[in-house]
Design a protein around this motif. Structure first.
Motif, PDB file in Angstrom:
ATOM      1  N   THR A 247     117.706  44.539  26.056  1.00 20.36           N
ATOM      2  CA  THR A 247     117.263  44.084  26.617  1.00 20.36           C
ATOM      3  C   THR A 247     116.801  44.436  28.398  1.00 20.36           C
ATOM      4  OG1 THR A 247     117.519  42.100  25.646  1.00 20.36           O
ATOM      5  CG2 THR A 247     116.647  41.502  27.285  1.00 20.36           C
ATOM      6  N   ILE A 248     117.736  44.459  28.810  1.00 19.65           N
ATOM      7  CA  ILE A 248     117.578  45.324  30.340  1.00 19.65           C
ATOM      8  C   ILE A 248     117.223  46.428  30.279  1.00 19.65           C
ATOM      9  CG2 ILE A 248     118.865  45.953  32.427  1.00 19.65           C
ATOM     10  CD1 ILE A 248     121.349  43.879  31.603  1.00 19.65           C
ATOM     11  N   PHE A 249     116.909  47.845  29.767  1.00 17.42           N
ATOM     12  CA  PHE A 249     117.052  48.744  29.387  1.00 17.42           C
ATOM     13  C   PHE A 249     115.299  49.001  28.812  1.00 17.42           C
ATOM     14  CE2 PHE A 249     115.738  53.282  27.803  1.00 17.42           C
ATOM     15  CZ  PHE A 249     116.036  54.107  28.808  1.00 17.42           C
ATOM     16  N   PRO A 250     114.581  48.052  28.431  1.00 15.78           N
ATOM     17  CA  PRO A 250     113.482  48.022  28.324  1.00 15.78           C
ATOM     18  C   PRO A 250     112.849  47.493  29.522  1.00 15.78           C
ATOM     19  CG  PRO A 250     114.657  47.332  25.868  1.00 15.78           C
ATOM     20  CD  PRO A 250     114.993  47.204  26.731  1.00 15.78           C
ATOM     21  N   PHE A 251     112.994  46.366  30.183  1.00 13.92           N
ATOM     22  CA  PHE A 251     111.903  46.055  31.172  1.00 13.92           C
ATOM     23  C   PHE A 251     112.121  47.247  32.323  1.00 13.92           C
ATOM     24  CE2 PHE A 251     112.671  41.787  28.798  1.00 13.92           C
ATOM     25  CZ  PHE A 251     111.414  41.404  29.626  1.00 13.92           C
ATOM     26  N   MET A 252     113.742  47.871  32.070  1.00 12.21           N
ATOM     27  CA  MET A 252     113.511  48.835  33.719  1.00 12.21           C
ATOM     28  C   MET A 252     112.248  49.771  33.006  1.00 12.21           C
ATOM     29  SD  MET A 252     116.074  47.573  34.979  1.00 12.21           S
ATOM     30  CE  MET A 252     115.823  48.720  36.885  1.00 12.21           C
ATOM     31  N   ILE A 253     112.085  50.219  31.752  1.00 12.28           N
ATOM     32  CA  ILE A 253     110.865  50.528  31.475  1.00 12.28           C
ATOM     33  C   ILE A 253     109.388  50.195  31.831  1.00 12.28           C
ATOM     34  CG2 ILE A 253     109.702  52.194  29.251  1.00 12.28           C
ATOM     35  CD1 ILE A 253     112.670  52.922  29.869  1.00 12.28           C
ATOM     36  N   PHE A 254     109.539  49.050  31.795  1.00 10.74           N
ATOM     37  CA  PHE A 254     108.320  48.487  32.348  1.00 10.74           C
ATOM     38  C   PHE A 254     107.883  48.588  33.315  1.00 10.74           C
ATOM     39  CE2 PHE A 254     106.438  44.042  33.308  1.00 10.74           C
ATOM     40  CZ  PHE A 254     104.782  44.522  32.459  1.00 10.74           C
TER      41      PHE A 254
END
Length: 651
Positions: A190-197
């Motif tokens: 969850t958190i990692f994909p939002f850092m990509i965003f």
């Protein structure tokens, strides 16, 4: 501590590093992102294997980056060795996963223990490099507590003690707890994909657009750059995942401008600190903590986001009022500052600028819609990232066609930038979440978290008001110096259960501890956001932090209102009732700021300050009659000041 803010965007482009190692780190980042994308969409790895890839890959990437930018040859060799060690750990757990989970789940062999200790040491060192000594020290203290618990005095701290094998097993393998526990799974999925965003927003010009829009909204007011800081930091903070990163990035621009128009260094630093901290409580992303609340409580994401709307509005409306009053009090006027125009003004009209950044609105709207409709935040973030990149490329094709080769080259460069920047941001957050996971699991297995809840209940003697004060103090103490995500995890484990046991609704209890965990970033004596802001502003750290406490007053008062006025969170209340209570709360905290600032429409007399104190508390009080009295007192003082400002009529 500022590594997340100042290095993420330059690690892979800094010409001072070793170019070969920079390329190697870049390739590792691309592979790291690709593994996460495939896993989130296809779930091809079992949970344990994915967690070791996520945590081990995080350490591997951070060590490669450290080696690439090491100035001394010895440091470069050491960090390359640590990266190799992380790779060996990943390989071992992947190969031995079936045996670890089926044959040696309770009887680890000597090799398992060595690998677990190596992973623990690597994670603690990586956390130390990226976030300073606080998180790593807390984790080490937790491990010592787990091992020496039988030597503690009888009572809250005493437990039977964990054997060395069992203690090490709880840090990672073979129990797949601690570093490889549920928090790391949440981090990877969850958190990692939002850092990509967040990296995609940066690379596609959305951050610049946010700053320009903030200037259009508040840049021409008397408080000028202070309002820009409030608005832009609010937008940035809700997706950045780090208050400190927000201060270091936007503050480097807004703080000098605030000083230039006449704000004192300490006030400028405090404004940026509070605005950046508030971004973590602002929907829809809430600095990634919303997903942690979902994981800790099981409450649907949509409910959490809706509950945070009115508190966020109160927080930022209060801050905008506060900086405006400061500008009035010291007769500052930034509305005609040419420096602001040069820094933030867009040459395009508002409509044209919005159309040029249509990719931002479409991708963000899509993200929010998917988050509210489906409970799959990781996939939603990746889909929104793909959408914003695709729309940005189409925009570039429409506005500046330079041939197929240039288009392909620029697109690949864009994807590489987003992947490398996002991977590093995600790795820096992942390592601190993993390390704090060790402490969380040790406290759970030793029974400390349950005993602390009982201790707090006993200390409060069943008195909810006293328990709230005790819980608030505990949350601030446990949250000092920690990133928002780690602070919330810790205080939710230690503080929320006691509140729930005395009848506080689950959502209100977790929002209570979450707000205090977040506001600890501006609370002395640590106040890490203020520390970074004070350095940028070249002002006094303690003055900055104490001003920040006043500017962040809603962050200290709202958690209590969540219990007194749960309607603010939408608990057992409709939108109109929630809005009405929120307006009263905003008037109450704004009145407190007026008292502290000593200015409303003109400087306050002592009698006016005295009258406004009961007005503020009346507005905050749950009684309707108290609120009406508060409104009457506030109106009386405002009317007196307005009449005093009017010029005398000549006869």
């Amino acid at each position: 501590m500022t590594a997340l803010a100042t290095r993420a965007a330059t690690f892979f482009t800094d010409s001072r590093g070793d170019p070969r190692l920079i390329v190697l780190a870049g390739v590792a980042a691309l592979v790291f992102v690709a593994v996460h994308v495939v896993q989130i969409f296809d779930f091809y790895l079992p949970s344990g294997q994915f967690k070791i890839v996520h945590v081990g890959g995080t350490i591997l990437l951070l060590m490669l980056v450290a080696a690439a930018h090491a100035r001394a040859a010895a440091s470069r060799i050491v960090h390359l060795g640590l990266a190799l060690a992380a790779a060996v750990v990943i390989w071992y757990v992947l190969v031995e996963h079936q045996a670890l989970t089926r044959q040696r789940s309770f009887l680890p062999n000597d090799t398992d223990l060595v690998v677990a200790l190596v992973l623990l040491a690597l994670a603690i060192y990586a956390s130390l490099r990226e976030w300073g000594w606080v998180v790593s020290t807390i984790a080490v203290v937790g491990l010592l507590y787990g091992y020496f618990g039988q030597w503690m005095p009888e009572g809250l701290l005493h437990h039977g003690g964990l054997t060395f094998k069992r203690l090490v097993g709880y840090t990672s393998i073979p129990y797949f707890q601690g570093l490889l526990g549920g928090l790391s799974e949440l981090s990877g999925g969850t958190i990692f994909p939002f850092m990509i965003f967040a990296a995609a927003l940066q690379a596609t010009g959305c951050v610049t657009f946010i700053m320009q829009m903030a200037y259009r909204i508040g840049g021409r007011t008397r408080a000028g750059p202070a309002q820009i800081a409030v608005i832009s930091s609010g937008f940035m903070g809700m997706v950045s995942g780090s208050s400190v990163a927000n201060v270091a990035s936007t503050g480097a621009l807004t703080i000098p401008l605030m000083k230039k128009v006449g704000f004192k260094p300490e006030f400028a630093g405090a404004v940026e600190s509070v605005a950046s901290t508030g971004g973590q409580i602002t929907p829809p992303v809430m600095g990634l903590a919303a997903f942690l609340i979902v994981g800790m409580t099981g409450i649907p994401y949509g409910e959490i986001v809706l509950a945070a709307v009115f508190p966020a509005v109160i927080f930022y409306a209060y801050l905008m009022i506060a900086v405006h009053l400061r500008a009035l009090r010291f007769d500052l006027d930034a509305s005609e500052q040419t420096t602001l125009v040069e820094e933030f003004a867009s040459p395009d009209p508002v409509l044209v600028s919005c159309l040029k950044h249509l990719h931002f609105f479409i991708a963000t709207a899509y993200l929010v819609w998917i988050l509210l409709v489906e409970n799959m935040p990781g996939r939603a973030a990746l889909e929104a990232t793909g959408l914003i990149l695709a729309l940005f490329v189409l925009r570039e094709l429409a506005l500046s066609w330079r041939g197929l080769r240039a288009v392909l080259g620029n697109t690949l460069r864009l994807i590489g930038t987003v992947a490398s920047d996002g991977a590093l941001r995600g790795a820096q957050v992942a390592v601190v979440v993993a390390v704090i996971g060790v402490l969380v699991d040790i406290l759970a297995v030793t029974g400390f978290s349950q005993k602390l809840s009982f201790f707090m209940l006993e200390l409060a003697g069943g008195n909810l008001a006293l328990l709230l004060v005790v819980a608030a103090a505990a949350c601030l103490a446990f949250g000092l110096g920690l990133p928002t995500s780690a602070a919330y995890i810790l205080v939710a484990l230690l503080g929320a259960p006691a509140l729930v046991q005395l009848g506080v609704p689950l959502l209100a209890a977790h929002m209570f501890v979450f707000f205090f965990a977040n506001i600890s970033a501006i609370t002395p004596p640590v106040a890490i956001c203020c520390l970074v802001a004070a350095k940028i502003a070249q002002g006094s750290f303690f003055k900055t932090s104490f001003i920040a406490v006043r500017l962040g007053l809603p962050g200290f008062i709202l958690p209590f209102l969540f219990v007194i006025h749960p309607e603010i969170l939408g608990i057992d209340a409709g939108p109109l009732e929630a809005a009405f209570v929120s307006i009263l709360a905003l008037l109450g905290v704004a009145t407190l700021n007026v008292v502290l600032e000593g200015y409303l429409l003109r400087p306050l007399a002592i009698a006016e300050r005295i009258l406004l104190l009961p007005a503020a508390f009346g507005l905050i009080h749950p009684s309707l009659w108290a609120s009406l009295v508060g409104i009457a007192l506030l109106a009386a003082v405002a009317a007196r000041q307005w009449l005093a400002r009017r010029p005398a009529v000549r006869t």
